[in-house]
Design an enzyme around this catalytic site. Structure first.
Site, PDB file in Angstrom:
ATOM      1  N   ILE A   1      -6.780   9.069  -0.991  1.00  0.00           N
ATOM      2  CA  ILE A   1      -7.054   8.796   0.417  1.00  0.00           C
ATOM      3  C   ILE A   1      -6.066   7.751   0.904  1.00  0.00           C
ATOM      4  O   ILE A   1      -5.550   6.975   0.086  1.00  0.00           O
ATOM      5  CB  ILE A   1      -8.502   8.301   0.627  1.00  0.00           C
ATOM      6  CG1 ILE A   1      -8.852   8.170   2.108  1.00  0.00           C
ATOM      7  CG2 ILE A   1      -8.714   6.976  -0.085  1.00  0.00           C
ATOM      8  CD1 ILE A   1      -9.018   9.442   2.825  1.00  0.00           C
TER       9      ILE A   1
ATOM     10  N   HIS B   1      -3.930   0.862  -6.508  1.00  0.00           N
ATOM     11  CA  HIS B   1      -4.230   1.447  -5.200  1.00  0.00           C
ATOM     12  C   HIS B   1      -5.626   1.041  -4.717  1.00  0.00           C
ATOM     13  O   HIS B   1      -5.817   0.724  -3.536  1.00  0.00           O
ATOM     14  CB  HIS B   1      -4.127   2.969  -5.245  1.00  0.00           C
ATOM     15  CG  HIS B   1      -4.430   3.613  -3.929  1.00  0.00           C
ATOM     16  ND1 HIS B   1      -5.647   4.209  -3.659  1.00  0.00           N
ATOM     17  CD2 HIS B   1      -3.703   3.709  -2.790  1.00  0.00           C
ATOM     18  CE1 HIS B   1      -5.645   4.663  -2.416  1.00  0.00           C
ATOM     19  NE2 HIS B   1      -4.481   4.375  -1.863  1.00  0.00           N
TER      20      HIS B   1
ATOM     21  N   HIS C   1       1.539   4.896  -2.855  1.00  0.00           N
ATOM     22  CA  HIS C   1       1.703   6.286  -2.390  1.00  0.00           C
ATOM     23  C   HIS C   1       3.109   6.832  -2.645  1.00  0.00           C
ATOM     24  O   HIS C   1       3.282   7.871  -3.279  1.00  0.00           O
ATOM     25  CB  HIS C   1       1.403   6.362  -0.894  1.00  0.00           C
ATOM     26  CG  HIS C   1      -0.051   6.294  -0.561  1.00  0.00           C
ATOM     27  ND1 HIS C   1      -0.792   7.403  -0.260  1.00  0.00           N
ATOM     28  CD2 HIS C   1      -0.900   5.233  -0.468  1.00  0.00           C
ATOM     29  CE1 HIS C   1      -2.039   7.054   0.006  1.00  0.00           C
ATOM     30  NE2 HIS C   1      -2.141   5.733  -0.110  1.00  0.00           N
TER      31      HIS C   1
ATOM     32  N   HIS D   1       0.821  -1.204   0.000  1.00  0.00           N
ATOM     33  CA  HIS D   1       0.000   0.000   0.000  1.00  0.00           C
ATOM     34  C   HIS D   1       0.864   1.268   0.000  1.00  0.00           C
ATOM     35  O   HIS D   1       0.912   1.988  -0.997  1.00  0.00           O
ATOM     36  CB  HIS D   1      -0.941  -0.013   1.212  1.00  0.00           C
ATOM     37  CG  HIS D   1      -1.859   1.162   1.263  1.00  0.00           C
ATOM     38  ND1 HIS D   1      -2.395   1.635   2.440  1.00  0.00           N
ATOM     39  CD2 HIS D   1      -2.326   1.983   0.298  1.00  0.00           C
ATOM     40  CE1 HIS D   1      -3.166   2.679   2.185  1.00  0.00           C
ATOM     41  NE2 HIS D   1      -3.140   2.916   0.894  1.00  0.00           N
TER      42      HIS D   1
ATOM     43  N   ASN E   1      -6.359  -0.843  -1.156  1.00  0.00           N
ATOM     44  CA  ASN E   1      -6.793   0.136  -0.163  1.00  0.00           C
ATOM     45  C   ASN E   1      -8.228  -0.071   0.303  1.00  0.00           C
ATOM     46  O   ASN E   1      -8.484  -0.122   1.507  1.00  0.00           O
ATOM     47  CB  ASN E   1      -6.652   1.558  -0.708  1.00  0.00           C
ATOM     48  CG  ASN E   1      -7.034   2.598   0.328  1.00  0.00           C
ATOM     49  OD1 ASN E   1      -6.320   2.818   1.304  1.00  0.00           O
ATOM     50  ND2 ASN E   1      -8.189   3.229   0.144  1.00  0.00           N
TER      51      ASN E   1
END
Length: 859
Positions: free
Chosen positions: A859, A711, A525, A520, A715
């Site tokens: 997010i 993602h 990110h 993740h 997520n």
């Protein structure tokens, strides 16, 4: 700069300026409005506006009276120096409250420009804000331009008082140009704007800055407070992707570390608090600053609750009945709207969470071996499992440092549950698989197990592909330094079944930590931020690749900054609630050493893990080894749709390889991505050279896939699977008890209590599920893959047509996913918990839906 180019009186160009006042987007304004309309908030702000002389003005004309001016810039006529002519200043006029195309909280105003045919066609404009407060400029539309028609400017940018800027704020028409095809009068403006965005690499960044620059992760620790962390990035020991530079002061004890504190992000990356996602992400701040202390109060107040869960029923009570709260604690939550959104208090003096999807149908399905195995290919971390191609499994760790770490699992142990098939036959038939966390965790086990509550193993799990297409576990190996590895086999009765359940828990604790830190945080990110920085530094808003990629960076720099402040920082939420603790980001740095950009393409990833074999006759050119592999089956369709869209879009602008090679902005962009953004890996041979059209298509497809579908897959299932902590524990506090000990006797007497004393305790559970509930939600105005937030993002009809086809293809894939989920023969689509795999279903409603692929890591 004005020059009188609009000197012919009487003829006007009519314009419409759409903006949002600052206070509409202000967090405190939203929370104070409650259920009041955003329009009321906007009107209130307009009523407080000031003109250039500082006098109060009427509410609906707050922006008139020389508060905001625009000057058109010609794309066809120069001023004699090679730059486009600049027209006279025009000012916002009357308010247009009934414009039907306005979005929520948007305000529209008339503006009229004097027209002179010698000026030519506008291609950009300057804007000046003479007010104290900034505003968010949404768009500008010019109508009835002689011999041309309508021109749209998609702006989406904060505009501060003009004195904040060294150069006038400029916005360009939504046309698309390669650098070499830019209209001559706009070339220098295009170059100057990129220079502004790059900055000079010095100074502390201010709130209104729009500068994109690079830095290392030297802001996670707090050396002055006695809680340092290694500097991550910029060294061979701890390589890492770069993050946005802030220029904050350095700490006293370590001149190479930045002081912790508020995180700078370029102003347009911090959209404000208009979006629900912003509202929820700032909930993480509230969680860190307000809720965690409240949880401590709850846990320490033994009249309310004990510090441990004593049964699975008590864990489920978090969703079914809640924790009773004293009035004084409830009163601290009630004034915080973000927290009221997370916690269901409803006047009942209880802290209650929504039931996670994994237990909505079956309360005990999570305990089965089938579900344990299914979540490796259809859970929240479905891209780590690989095919076993050698036996016994070997380690890549240096034997001189760690000794021989070859697996101690034997063929005899595996063949007990192979139904007459030998290990050799199973490997040859591509039926053995491994979930291997040994090498990632083993080097850190001594450090991890020295932490106050951690007692963990490095794990290997071997699985078998059954005749019905589902997986079953055959053995779990639990390793720790200086001891012989423990091998645990499946069992369904007696104390052996409890030991087996505990062994699975230790595997999942490894999986949870690896998922959060690597799958993740690192692989989506962190690795995306350098691409976002470089794109803003080197690709003009007029550039076709900027227009292609920009939606896939939205909010990423902002949420990453928030993560450095509250989630991955020293003592932050990740360190408190996941196994690696203070070594979390350091561990992810070690894994980043082996990150390969080109392997992030889903087909390459599947082939590398042995989960697919190249086969030109098969769909997508791949034959899946596990045919019922929901993440791979759905993902390959999404991947192909993305790559087809990128191919069609890129082909509009780059007919030849030479066009790629001659694009100065594109080459500068890629050079900086490799040499600065991912500079610690710049010498790796696998980087594409970006010399061919295929290089560009593949690279852009990987960026879009990573920011959107990858993602989403790792997520938005976090709370649906992990909200029930016994299914996805994040901490291990005890080794498996040895016979003859007090813990062993407890395990025999009360298996549930023994399990709960091994995994994440109550306080850390409350923190963990509060965070992942926020992270698993969609905003009300989320923009999903195949959508844009503005239909005028380009004027190119071929690009718009290709994008429409992309959206239609994604809708078609949604239908196919639904069909597969309704096929009872595909056992991995639901599993014992009866939870269909929908994480790669493109669209979603607001909230926690267990589906939906946003364009970006928002997010």
């Amino acid at each position: 700069m004005t020059g009188g180019m609009f000197g012919r009186k009487g003829q006007k160009i009519k314009g419409t300026v759409v903006l949002m006042p600052k206070n509409v987007l202000d967090f405190n304004a939203i929370t104070s409005v409650g259920k009041g309309s955003a329009k009321d908030t906007a009107t209130d702000f307009l009523g407080k506006g000031l003109d250039a002389l500082g006098h109060a003005v009427d509410a609906l004309t707050a922006f008139a009276g020389h508060s905001i001016s625009l000057q058109l810039i010609s794309a066809t006529q120069t001023d004699g120096s090679g730059k486009g002519k600049v027209g006279n200043e025009a000012y916002l006029e009357k308010h247009l409250p009934t414009l039907p195309t306005l979005g929520a909280r948007q305000e529209a105003f008339d503006i009229n420009f004097e027209w002179d045919a010698s000026f030519g066609i506008p291609g950009a404009f300057y804007i000046k804000n003479f007010m104290t407060d900034e505003f968010f400029l949404v768009s500008v539309k010019l109508e009835d331009i002689p011999n041309h028609g309508t021109i749209n400017f998609v702006c989406n940018s904060w505009v501060y008082n003009f004195k904040s800027y060294k150069k006038n704020r400029i916005f360009f028409v939504n046309d698309t140009y390669l650098p070499s095809a830019t209209p001559g009068p706009l070339v220098k403006y295009r170059q100057e704007e990129l220079e502004v965005l790059r900055g000079d690499g010095t100074g502390k960044r201010r709130d209104f800055d729009r500068i994109y620059d690079y830095d290392i992760y030297n802001d996670l620790g707090n050396p002055d407070g006695g809680d340092p962390r290694p500097i991550i990035g910029g060294s061979s020991n701890y390589p890492y992707p770069r993050r946005v530079r802030t220029g904050r002061e350095k700490t006293r004890k370590d001149p190479n570390s930045e002081k912790p504190g508020e995180i700078y992000v370029p102003r347009d990356e911090n959209f404000g608090h208009l979006k629900s996602s912003d509202f929820l992400t700032y909930g993480i701040k509230s969680l860190s600053q307000n809720v965690i202390p409240l949880f401590k109060s709850i846990i320490l107040n033994l009249r309310v609750t004990s510090s441990e869960f004593d049964s699975f029923d008590e864990v489920r009570g978090l969703f079914e009945g809640g924790i009773k709260l004293p009035t004084n604690i409830l009163s601290q939550i009630s004034p915080l709207p973000v927290l009221k959104e997370i916690f269901r208090t409803d006047g009942e003096n209880t802290l209650q969470f929504p039931p996670p999807h994994v237990i909505r149908v079956s309360k005990s399905g999570w305990m089965t071996d089938d579900e344990f195995a299914r979540e490796m290919i259809a859970g929240v971390n479905p891209n780590v499992i690989r095919r076993l191609q050698e036996f016994p499994p070997k380690s890549t760790l240096d034997p001189a440092t760690y000794g021989d770490q070859t697996s101690t699992i034997t063929k005899q142990q595996l063949e007990i549950n192979l139904g007459g098939v030998t290990v050799e036959e199973a490997i040859s038939a591509h039926r053995l698989f491994i979930l291997d966390y040994h090498d990632a965790f083993f080097p850190y086990l001594t450090k991890i197990n020295s932490l106050p509550i951690a007692k963990a193993y490095a794990t290997r799990t071997i699985l078998f592909l059954k005749d019905d297409g589902s997986l079953k576990p055959l053995a779990i190996e639990l390793s720790k330094p200086a001891t012989v590895s423990k091998v645990v086999l499946p069992a369904t009765e007696g104390v052996e079944s409890t030991i087996w359940l505990l062994a699975k828990a230790h595997v999942i604790v490894n999986d949870s930590g690896y998922h959060q830190l690597i799958s993740h945080w690192l692989n989506t990110h962190a690795v995306m931020e350098p691409f976002a920085i470089a794109t803003n530094r080197h690709l003009s808003v007029l550039h076709p690749i900027y227009k292609l990629l920009y939606p896939h960076y939205k909010d990423t720099i902002n949420i990453n900054g928030l993560a450095r402040q509250s989630l991955i920082n020293a003592g932050g939420i990740i360190e408190q609630t996941f196994l690696p603790g203070k070594y979390s980001i350091e561990m992810s740095s070690v894994v980043y050493k082996n990150w390969v950009f080109t392997d992030q393409a889903l087909p390459a990833d599947l082939v590398k893990r042995g989960l697919a074999v190249e086969d030109p006759s098969a769909p997508h050119g791949l034959r899946l080894v596990i045919e019922d592999y929901p993440y791979a089956v759905d993902g390959l369709e999404i991947w192909d749709a993305i790559k087809t869209w990128v191919h069609e879009y890129v082909s509009v602008y780059y007919p030849t390889n030479a066009a790629i090679q001659q694009d100065t902005e594109l080459q500068a962009w890629w050079k900086e991505v490799v040499e600065k953004g991912h500079g610690d890996l710049k010498d790796k041979p696998w980087w594409p050279k970006l010399q061919t059209v295929e290089d560009l298509i593949q690279s852009c497809s990987i960026i879009i896939w990573t920011a959107s579908a990858l993602h989403a897959a790792v997520n938005f299932g976090q709370y649906p699977y992990g909200g029930y902590i016994v299914n996805r524990p994040t901490l291990a506090r005890r080794f498996i008890p040895e016979e003859g000990t007090k813990e062993y006797d407890e395990m025999v007497k009360d298996p549930q209590k023994a399990y709960l004393r091994t995994i994440t305790p109550k306080f850390e559970t409350l923190i963990d599920i509060s965070v992942i509930e926020i992270l698993s939600r969609h905003a009300s105005d989320e923009v999903y893959l195949g959508q844009r937030d503005n239909p005028n993002w380009t004027t190119d009809s071929k690009a718009l047509e290709a994008f429409k086809k992309f959206g239609n293809k994604l809708a078609e894939i949604e239908g196919k996913i639904t069909q597969r989920n309704n096929d009872p023969s595909l056992k991995s689509r639901h599993g014992p918990v009866q939870l269909p795999y929908t994480l790669l279903h493109r669209s979603s409603e607001e909230g926690m839906s267990f589906k939906g692929i946003p364009n970006s890591i928002s997010i």
